[in-house]
Scaffold this active site. Sequence first.
Site, PDB file in Angstrom:
ATOM      1  CD  GLU A 140      -6.033  -4.341  -3.443  1.00 28.72           C
ATOM      2  OE1 GLU A 140      -6.023  -3.782  -2.312  1.00 28.72           O
ATOM      3  OE2 GLU A 140      -5.041  -4.935  -3.886  1.00 28.72           O
TER       4      GLU A 140
ATOM      5  CB  SER B  74      -0.973  -0.053   1.164  1.00 20.93           C
ATOM      6  OG  SER B  74      -2.026   0.861   1.009  1.00 20.93           O
TER       7      SER B  74
ATOM      8  CG  HIS C 262      -5.688  -2.730   0.978  1.00 24.27           C
ATOM      9  ND1 HIS C 262      -4.981  -2.694  -0.199  1.00 24.27           N
ATOM     10  CD2 HIS C 262      -5.149  -1.748   1.752  1.00 24.27           C
ATOM     11  CE1 HIS C 262      -4.071  -1.733  -0.148  1.00 24.27           C
ATOM     12  NE2 HIS C 262      -4.145  -1.149   1.036  1.00 24.27           N
TER      13      HIS C 262
END
Length: 556
Positions: A345, A213, A465
């Site tokens: 995600e 990220s 995510h």
Amino acid sequence: MFSGSLYILLGIATATIHLVSATRKSVSRDNEILVHTPSGDIEGLINKTWTGKTYYSFRGIPFAEPPIGDLRFKPPVTIKPWRGIKKATTEGPVCFQVFSEFWGQADEDCLRLNVYTKTLNGNKPVIVFYHPGAFYSMTGTSSWFGPDYLLDHDVVLVTVNYRLDALGFLTTGDKYAGGNNGFKDQVESLRWIQKHIRSFGGNPDQVTITGYSAGSNSGFLHMVSPMSRGLFHKVIGMSAGATNNWVIAKNPLRFAKKLAGLFNCSTDTSEVMVKCLRAVPAKDLNNKFNEMRVLGGIPMVVFGPVVEPDLGNGEERFLTDKPANIIKSKQFTHVPVVTGITEYEFISWSQYVLNNETLSKHLIENFDSLAPSLFDYDDKNKEEAQKITNTFKKFYLGNKPISKDSVHELGQWFSDFSVIYGEYTTAKLLSKYSDKPVYFYKLSYKGLYSHMREPVTNQTIGPVHHDDLIYLFYIERGFPKFTESDPDAFMVKYETSFWKNFVMNGNPTPDGSPVQWLPMTYNDEKYLDFDTKLTLVKGLPFPERMNLWNRLFPVL
């Protein structure tokens, strides 16, 4: 189990081991290990991996002088050598951030790193990991990013803290606060590694920057930064690119002034404003998180990457132009790259917002006016912004109104905005302009554990995510440690083996793999799908969604 929404708001009696230097030795006694480095002696601990292999941990090592007092809002200062033994047997402090107490003991003196290695001799490849957290949260400490899986392999792992939010990224665009200090912290950590890593059995000429990220943004930005040249040799960027519309702050001075106003600091001049903010207790700067944002932790990045002007004072600039421009000019560090996404995600963001009574009501009632700020096109005029909003609503929602049932649709929209489009365009540009290979992947495997579960059934929906991190690191604060008999253990072996092979030789496919992971090119897209079965797939994920974004916000 910890909530995914927090991401949104969000280490042998008498044994002697010889080092590279023939005149110095590293000694282990009981459960401790002593290493001699160019800056001084460091004491660590002896530990075991998930399969029972021995490794050494050195935690909380300072790699720069404390960025406190007059050094706040300034680039890091190289650490001075010390006398005596530096104890590295416990974690160093986390950097101040929102919910600091959740992540660990916080302190402004937080520029620390952890080193993990199986042996203290040899010439092993080095993995440097920069943590996620949208540049405002998280940490590289072992309770969040434990080495227990990766250290099954013959590598050296370094996890790093860097300054966050205003303390790391506030800028006035002039000599009083030049910006990008969190990235300059990372550069200082890479310089520390070049000087010290041989003492831990690592090869300074075989360094792979890895990040997730915001840490993935960081890795790609090191590729385009003049400060980072020669300090690394490969990049693994997971779930974030360098070309997302939100990555580079458009008007960072307005955020500096907004924060200053919250503390009644004068904004008449940068000098006065920065001097006032230096006097504010560090923890108080982070307590203004919600006041600096619009809705549910959005915009994610208030203080983050900026293009630095040349101030004519000789100070190093981390970022001299927009990343896409630097890549297109070919004036970047050409290294092999692995990059990719998870299937779902940031659907966790939409679940968090739509299941919060206050946030969902505000979003549903004011969606059209909020959308430009949420998806970062509020620099457009009102008419143009509404056209973009309408296009997105038709594509993702089928023109249905936003409701509490829109979790998946809004989640796709937010995932494409925050992660996938930037990952896609970064990979495409690098595959066109770099002379080194680019390997793309998608994690599709639905494991027993996840950072998000369905609120009613408590079942995982599939990889969101951060979920690929579950198979690379032992996340002690969130999940149980895998055993070799666990159903998900094969994915730990898959991911760590591919990563180990890539950091060793630039080709991620290990010997005995059931599939050959081939690099993509600009005109021949392909990716490896990590699932129960590994599959090399032609094309890249979600082509219709990516085409829409490239039409509205062209990068390619």
